[in-house]
Scaffold this motif. Structure first.
Motif, short mmCIF file in Angstrom:
data_model
loop_
_atom_site.label_atom_id
_atom_site.label_comp_id
_atom_site.label_asym_id
_atom_site.label_seq_id
_atom_site.Cartn_x
_atom_site.Cartn_y
_atom_site.Cartn_z
N TYR A 33 38.80 33.55 60.96
CA TYR A 33 37.81 32.96 61.87
C TYR A 33 36.67 32.32 61.07
CZ TYR A 33 39.93 36.69 64.74
OH TYR A 33 40.80 37.53 65.38
N ILE A 55 44.22 28.59 66.80
CA ILE A 55 44.36 29.24 68.09
C ILE A 55 43.07 29.22 68.89
CG2 ILE A 55 46.28 30.73 67.44
CD1 ILE A 55 44.25 33.02 67.08
N ARG A 97 46.56 38.66 65.75
CA ARG A 97 46.02 38.25 67.04
C ARG A 97 45.87 39.50 67.89
NH1 ARG A 97 48.17 32.98 69.93
NH2 ARG A 97 46.22 33.41 70.97
N GLY A 98 44.92 39.46 68.76
CA GLY A 98 44.70 40.64 69.59
C GLY A 98 43.30 41.16 69.34
N ARG A 99 43.04 42.32 69.87
CA ARG A 99 41.67 42.79 69.94
C ARG A 99 41.37 43.75 68.80
NH1 ARG A 99 41.37 44.34 76.14
NH2 ARG A 99 39.31 43.42 76.16
N TYR A 100 41.64 43.26 67.61
CA TYR A 100 41.39 44.05 66.42
C TYR A 100 39.99 43.80 65.89
CZ TYR A 100 46.46 44.58 66.40
OH TYR A 100 47.75 44.86 66.75
N GLU A 101 39.49 44.77 65.14
CA GLU A 101 38.18 44.55 64.52
C GLU A 101 38.30 43.45 63.49
OE1 GLU A 101 39.96 47.32 64.35
OE2 GLU A 101 39.73 48.36 62.43
N GLN A 102 37.18 42.76 63.30
CA GLN A 102 37.14 41.67 62.36
C GLN A 102 36.30 42.06 61.15
OE1 GLN A 102 36.09 38.00 64.39
NE2 GLN A 102 37.46 38.48 66.09
N TYR A 103 36.74 41.63 60.00
CA TYR A 103 36.07 41.91 58.74
C TYR A 103 35.41 40.62 58.26
CZ TYR A 103 38.71 46.24 58.82
OH TYR A 103 39.22 47.45 59.19
N PHE A 104 34.14 40.71 57.95
CA PHE A 104 33.37 39.52 57.65
C PHE A 104 33.12 39.33 56.16
CE2 PHE A 104 31.82 37.76 61.68
CZ PHE A 104 32.32 38.72 62.55
N PHE B 34 32.42 46.49 70.20
CA PHE B 34 32.17 46.73 68.79
C PHE B 34 30.65 46.73 68.54
CE2 PHE B 34 36.56 45.80 67.53
CZ PHE B 34 36.99 45.02 68.58
N TYR B 36 28.29 46.05 65.14
CA TYR B 36 28.24 45.64 63.74
C TYR B 36 26.80 45.76 63.25
CZ TYR B 36 32.92 43.48 63.80
OH TYR B 36 34.27 43.26 63.86
N SER B 94 35.30 41.78 72.80
CA SER B 94 36.45 40.95 72.48
C SER B 94 37.07 40.43 73.76
CB SER B 94 37.48 41.76 71.71
OG SER B 94 38.66 41.00 71.49
N GLU B 100 40.89 35.84 71.70
CA GLU B 100 40.42 37.07 71.05
C GLU B 100 39.09 36.94 70.34
OE1 GLU B 100 44.95 36.91 70.66
OE2 GLU B 100 43.29 35.52 70.37
#
Lengths: 113, 114
Positions: A33, A55, A97-104, B34, B36, B94, B100
């Motif tokens: 992202y 997407i 894809r899906g509602r996973y946590e994102q790492y920045f 979430f 953060y 989300s 998403e």
């Protein structure tokens, strides 16, 4: 062994120039992202790629063009930079894809003069 | 569509006092939520997440959050504030599969008073 890395960390440039920001993740994630954080700290999604496929494409000027050469990399190219493009740009990744946590990533502070 | 509202752009607490950061959400599907944290000049770090399992979620650094569907809330708490907790905190929701993206609140800056 940084999970999500971005280069450069700081970018100062003049109006009208073209610049790129690079992002790499070594987490083996499928989805990446780009977010923009403005001067008031507001974070907004710009783009998302899943396995090199676009997407999510929010309402972003077409001067901004993402490119994903492989699923570990997502670059952001900006044409004809404007003063309003000044912000911090964050890259992020998630498992799939899906509602996973994102790492920045650590962010790239872009200043347009 | 989904959104989050963080009440209080600035919160100050004394060292050792309870930390309470408020987040209310709106979501057209069962939400994944979430929290953060962003330290100065750094990226965002995940504190904790709610994904429809236990309503009380424990995270890193002693933080926890409780999902309350009836109140559409997901407030963040820590029993005893530490100086190192000073940072910007973001609540996010989300979207559903196919959309998403994370939608963030406007953030709450937490200041710890010695």
């Amino acid at each position: 062994d940084t999970a999500v890395s971005q280069t450069p960390k700081y970018l100062v440039t003049q109006m009208g120039n073209d610049k790129s920001i690079k992002c790499e993740q070594n987490l083996g994630h499928d989805t990446m992202y780009w977010y923009k954080q403005d001067s008031k700290k507001f974070l907004k999604i710009m783009f998302s790629y899943n396995n090199k496929e676009l997407i999510i494409n929010e309402t972003v000027p077409n001067r901004f063009s993402p490119k994903s050469p492989d699923k570990a990399h997502l670059n952001l190219h900006i044409n004809s930079l404007e003063l309003g493009d000044s912000a911090v740009y964050f890259c992020a990744s998630s498992q799939a894809r899906g509602r996973y946590e994102q790492y920045f990533g650590p962010g790239t502070r872009l200043t347009v003069t | 569509a989904q959104s989050v509202t963080q009440l209080g752009s600035h919160v100050s607490v004394s060292e050792g006092a309870l930390v309470l950061l408020r987040c209310n959400y709106s979501s057209s599907v069962p939400p994944y939520l979430f929290w953060y944290v962003q330290y100065p000049n750094q990226g965002l770090q995940l504190l904790l997440k709610y994904t429809s399992a236990a309503t009380l979620v424990k995270g890193i650094n002693g933080f926890e959050a409780e999902f309350k569907k009836s109140e559409t809330s997901f407030h963040l708490t820590k029993p005893s504030a530490h100086m190192s907790d000073a940072a910007e905190y973001f609540c996010a929701v989300s979207g559903s599969f196919g959309n998403e993206k994370l939608t963030f609140g406007t953030g709450t800056r937490l200041t710890i008073i010695p």
